[in-house]
Design a protein around this motif. Structure first.
Motif, PDB file in Angstrom:
ATOM      1  N   HIS A 102      -0.184  -7.444  -1.391  1.00 38.25           N
ATOM      2  CA  HIS A 102      -0.160  -6.813  -2.715  1.00 38.25           C
ATOM      3  C   HIS A 102       1.235  -6.840  -3.330  1.00 38.25           C
ATOM      4  CE1 HIS A 102      -4.130  -4.437  -2.484  1.00 38.25           C
ATOM      5  NE2 HIS A 102      -4.067  -5.159  -1.368  1.00 38.25           N
ATOM      6  N   ARG A 103       2.256  -7.216  -2.541  1.00 35.04           N
ATOM      7  CA  ARG A 103       3.646  -7.095  -2.995  1.00 35.04           C
ATOM      8  C   ARG A 103       4.387  -8.423  -2.871  1.00 35.04           C
ATOM      9  NH1 ARG A 103       2.738  -2.684   0.307  1.00 35.04           N
ATOM     10  NH2 ARG A 103       4.166  -3.388   1.946  1.00 35.04           N
ATOM     11  N   SER A 127      -7.858 -16.490  -9.101  1.00 37.03           N
ATOM     12  CA  SER A 127      -7.468 -16.450  -7.701  1.00 37.03           C
ATOM     13  C   SER A 127      -8.597 -15.982  -6.803  1.00 37.03           C
ATOM     14  CB  SER A 127      -6.279 -15.491  -7.540  1.00 37.03           C
ATOM     15  OG  SER A 127      -5.973 -15.259  -6.182  1.00 37.03           O
ATOM     16  N   ASN A 128      -8.547 -16.438  -5.550  1.00 35.35           N
ATOM     17  CA  ASN A 128      -9.465 -15.930  -4.536  1.00 35.35           C
ATOM     18  C   ASN A 128      -9.140 -14.500  -4.128  1.00 35.35           C
ATOM     19  OD1 ASN A 128     -11.174 -18.108  -4.357  1.00 35.35           O
ATOM     20  ND2 ASN A 128     -10.139 -19.053  -2.629  1.00 35.35           N
ATOM     21  N   GLY A 129      -8.029 -13.969  -4.582  1.00 35.28           N
ATOM     22  CA  GLY A 129      -7.739 -12.567  -4.347  1.00 35.28           C
ATOM     23  C   GLY A 129      -8.736 -11.671  -5.063  1.00 35.28           C
ATOM     24  N   ASN A 130      -8.922 -10.450  -4.557  1.00 32.08           N
ATOM     25  CA  ASN A 130      -9.769  -9.487  -5.257  1.00 32.08           C
ATOM     26  C   ASN A 130      -8.965  -8.810  -6.361  1.00 32.08           C
ATOM     27  OD1 ASN A 130      -8.784  -8.490  -2.520  1.00 32.08           O
ATOM     28  ND2 ASN A 130      -9.064  -6.535  -3.605  1.00 32.08           N
ATOM     29  N   VAL A 131      -9.664  -8.219  -7.316  1.00 31.64           N
ATOM     30  CA  VAL A 131      -9.009  -7.706  -8.518  1.00 31.64           C
ATOM     31  C   VAL A 131      -7.975  -6.633  -8.182  1.00 31.64           C
ATOM     32  CG1 VAL A 131      -9.378  -6.453 -10.674  1.00 31.64           C
ATOM     33  CG2 VAL A 131     -10.912  -8.328 -10.046  1.00 31.64           C
ATOM     34  N   ALA A 132      -8.298  -5.708  -7.294  1.00 31.01           N
ATOM     35  CA  ALA A 132      -7.343  -4.644  -6.962  1.00 31.01           C
ATOM     36  C   ALA A 132      -6.050  -5.215  -6.395  1.00 31.01           C
ATOM     37  CB  ALA A 132      -7.975  -3.661  -5.975  1.00 31.01           C
ATOM     38  N   LEU A 133      -6.168  -6.194  -5.516  1.00 35.41           N
ATOM     39  CA  LEU A 133      -4.995  -6.848  -4.946  1.00 35.41           C
ATOM     40  C   LEU A 133      -4.173  -7.505  -6.052  1.00 35.41           C
ATOM     41  CD1 LEU A 133      -5.069  -9.261  -1.855  1.00 35.41           C
ATOM     42  CD2 LEU A 133      -3.757  -9.780  -3.896  1.00 35.41           C
ATOM     43  N   ASP A 136      -2.312  -4.973  -8.309  1.00 38.18           N
ATOM     44  CA  ASP A 136      -1.114  -4.461  -7.634  1.00 38.18           C
ATOM     45  C   ASP A 136      -0.008  -5.504  -7.625  1.00 38.18           C
ATOM     46  OD1 ASP A 136      -2.338  -2.054  -7.115  1.00 38.18           O
ATOM     47  OD2 ASP A 136      -2.714  -2.453  -4.991  1.00 38.18           O
ATOM     48  N   MET A 137      -0.361  -6.746  -7.338  1.00 32.13           N
ATOM     49  CA  MET A 137       0.629  -7.815  -7.302  1.00 32.13           C
ATOM     50  C   MET A 137       1.247  -8.037  -8.674  1.00 32.13           C
ATOM     51  SD  MET A 137       0.202 -11.852  -6.423  1.00 32.13           S
ATOM     52  CE  MET A 137      -1.007 -11.544  -5.148  1.00 32.13           C
ATOM     53  N   ALA A 138       0.407  -8.005  -9.711  1.00 30.30           N
ATOM     54  CA  ALA A 138       0.915  -8.197 -11.065  1.00 30.30           C
ATOM     55  C   ALA A 138       1.905  -7.104 -11.443  1.00 30.30           C
ATOM     56  CB  ALA A 138      -0.250  -8.227 -12.054  1.00 30.30           C
ATOM     57  N   ARG A 139       1.605  -5.868 -11.073  1.00 31.39           N
ATOM     58  CA  ARG A 139       2.520  -4.764 -11.373  1.00 31.39           C
ATOM     59  C   ARG A 139       3.823  -4.911 -10.590  1.00 31.39           C
ATOM     60  NH1 ARG A 139       0.900  -0.268 -13.852  1.00 31.39           N
ATOM     61  NH2 ARG A 139       2.159   1.060 -12.494  1.00 31.39           N
ATOM     62  N   HIS A 140       3.714  -5.293  -9.320  1.00 31.52           N
ATOM     63  CA  HIS A 140       4.906  -5.453  -8.490  1.00 31.52           C
ATOM     64  C   HIS A 140       5.783  -6.600  -8.986  1.00 31.52           C
ATOM     65  CE1 HIS A 140       7.418  -5.626  -4.871  1.00 31.52           C
ATOM     66  NE2 HIS A 140       7.245  -6.940  -4.914  1.00 31.52           N
ATOM     67  N   ALA A 141       5.153  -7.742  -9.294  1.00 34.33           N
ATOM     68  CA  ALA A 141       5.909  -8.946  -9.649  1.00 34.33           C
ATOM     69  C   ALA A 141       6.125  -9.099 -11.149  1.00 34.33           C
ATOM     70  CB  ALA A 141       5.180 -10.184  -9.114  1.00 34.33           C
ATOM     71  N   ARG A 142       5.618  -8.128 -11.946  1.00 33.36           N
ATOM     72  CA  ARG A 142       5.766  -8.126 -13.402  1.00 33.36           C
ATOM     73  C   ARG A 142       5.073  -9.343 -14.037  1.00 33.36           C
ATOM     74  NH1 ARG A 142      10.424  -7.685 -11.151  1.00 33.36           N
ATOM     75  NH2 ARG A 142      11.288  -9.585 -12.084  1.00 33.36           N
ATOM     76  N   LEU A 143       3.881  -9.642 -13.540  1.00 33.15           N
ATOM     77  CA  LEU A 143       3.079 -10.737 -14.079  1.00 33.15           C
ATOM     78  C   LEU A 143       2.190 -10.194 -15.194  1.00 33.15           C
ATOM     79  CD1 LEU A 143       1.991 -12.235 -10.631  1.00 33.15           C
ATOM     80  CD2 LEU A 143       3.860 -13.048 -12.091  1.00 33.15           C
ATOM     81  N   MET A 147      -5.745 -11.772 -18.545  1.00 33.03           N
ATOM     82  CA  MET A 147      -6.980 -11.455 -17.839  1.00 33.03           C
ATOM     83  C   MET A 147      -6.775 -11.773 -16.370  1.00 33.03           C
ATOM     84  SD  MET A 147     -10.121 -10.447 -17.762  1.00 33.03           S
ATOM     85  CE  MET A 147     -11.582 -10.604 -16.748  1.00 33.03           C
ATOM     86  N   ILE A 148      -7.436 -11.036 -15.503  1.00 28.14           N
ATOM     87  CA  ILE A 148      -7.387 -11.306 -14.070  1.00 28.14           C
ATOM     88  C   ILE A 148      -8.792 -11.660 -13.604  1.00 28.14           C
ATOM     89  CG2 ILE A 148      -7.066 -10.284 -11.774  1.00 28.14           C
ATOM     90  CD1 ILE A 148      -4.714  -8.724 -12.918  1.00 28.14           C
ATOM     91  N   PHE A 149      -8.955 -12.895 -13.172  1.00 29.31           N
ATOM     92  CA  PHE A 149     -10.205 -13.350 -12.572  1.00 29.31           C
ATOM     93  C   PHE A 149     -10.030 -13.366 -11.058  1.00 29.31           C
ATOM     94  CE2 PHE A 149     -10.459 -15.462 -16.780  1.00 29.31           C
ATOM     95  CZ  PHE A 149     -11.665 -14.918 -17.212  1.00 29.31           C
ATOM     96  N   GLY A 150     -10.614 -12.376 -10.402  1.00 29.28           N
ATOM     97  CA  GLY A 150     -10.610 -12.323  -8.949  1.00 29.28           C
ATOM     98  C   GLY A 150     -11.968 -12.728  -8.418  1.00 29.28           C
ATOM     99  N   ALA A 151     -11.990 -13.177  -7.168  1.00 30.40           N
ATOM    100  CA  ALA A 151     -13.240 -13.687  -6.591  1.00 30.40           C
ATOM    101  C   ALA A 151     -14.327 -12.625  -6.540  1.00 30.40           C
ATOM    102  CB  ALA A 151     -12.967 -14.231  -5.184  1.00 30.40           C
ATOM    103  N   ASP A 152     -13.939 -11.365  -6.445  1.00 28.15           N
ATOM    104  CA  ASP A 152     -14.952 -10.309  -6.343  1.00 28.15           C
ATOM    105  C   ASP A 152     -15.662 -10.043  -7.665  1.00 28.15           C
ATOM    106  OD1 ASP A 152     -12.404  -9.340  -7.119  1.00 28.15           O
ATOM    107  OD2 ASP A 152     -12.913  -7.291  -6.547  1.00 28.15           O
TER     108      ASP A 152
END
Length: 242
Positions: A102-103, A127-133, A136-143, A147-152
């Protein structure tokens, strides 16, 4: 027929963020704090291979039930830790390691490149990542994704066709108006076969210094050295007469 690209879909792990370098750096700090010596790079490589390779493929083949990537990471970590002598860790310590995904840190060109591209295109995580992950990554890395398309969202992992086509539908575009941007040929091959446009982003350091790296192997629409180069090549719009 004139086709204009309106939307960019970005693979995340390896293309936008340095998953391997980020994990190793944090695990080395963890080892120093707890006076634990381990082959951290070997552990990270095995963890990624077990999760993103073996387990995800078994889920795609329906030999395993659906699990979001967070759960896949946890299952793979429990399998890998004993191989590298990491036994007796507390639940809190295992959870801390698990959530390192997530970080993750962006590549040096990522933030400026995405900022330039957003001036003319919608820019989404794909990404194959799930939306929650991914949130969190977007907030940490300032992305700053549009829209976020996660596999879930679809209960499908790339390169399943459903993932690509449903993302296009949700964006309100035809496949030929959407470009997948990735450092991985299999991702772009699946996109191309479905009529999406493709951009190969070169990430020679994804597997570390001296490690194996992917070179473009297909007839992709664009090949870019990084996201700044992609922004240079795309300009305000990419038009193709087909």
């Amino acid at each position: 027929m004139k086709t204009t690209v309106h939307a960019l879909l970005f693979d995340v792990f390896g293309t936008v963020v340095d998953w391997r370098g980020s994990l190793i750096k944090n695990l080395e700090a963890f080892g120093q704090k707890h006076t634990i010596t381990a082959d951290w790079s070997g552990l990270v490589d095995a963890w990624q291979s077990e999760a993103h390779g073996q387990l995800v493929e078994q889920i795609r083949e329906r030999t395993l039930p659906w699990h979001p990537l967070d759960d896949v990471h946890r299952l793979a970590l429990q399998e890998v830790l004993p191989r590298y002598g990491l036994v007796g860790l507390t639940d809190a310590e295992v959870t801390w390691i698990h959530r390192l995904w997530h970080r993750l840190e962006p590549w040096p060109d990522t933030l400026a490149g995405l900022s330039r591209l957003k001036q003319h295109y919608s820019v989404s995580a794909f990404s194959n990542g799930n939306v929650a992950l991914l949130v969190d990554m977007a907030r940490h890395a300032r992305l700053s994704w549009d829209m976020i398309f996660g596999a879930d969202l679809f209960n499908h992992y790339k390169p399943d066709a459903e993932f690509y086509l449903r993302a296009c539908t949700l964006l309100g575009h035809e496949p030929e108006q959407v470009m997948v941007c990735a450092a991985h040929n299999d991702d772009l091959q699946a996109a191309s076969e479905l009529g999406l446009r493709t951009a190969f982003i070169q990430r020679p350091m994804e597997k570390g210094p001296g490690g194996p790296f992917e070179s473009p192997t297909g007839s992709w629409d664009l090949i870019a050295s990084d996201l700044q180069d992609l922004a240079d090549q795309l300009g305000p719009e990419i038009i193709d007469y087909r």
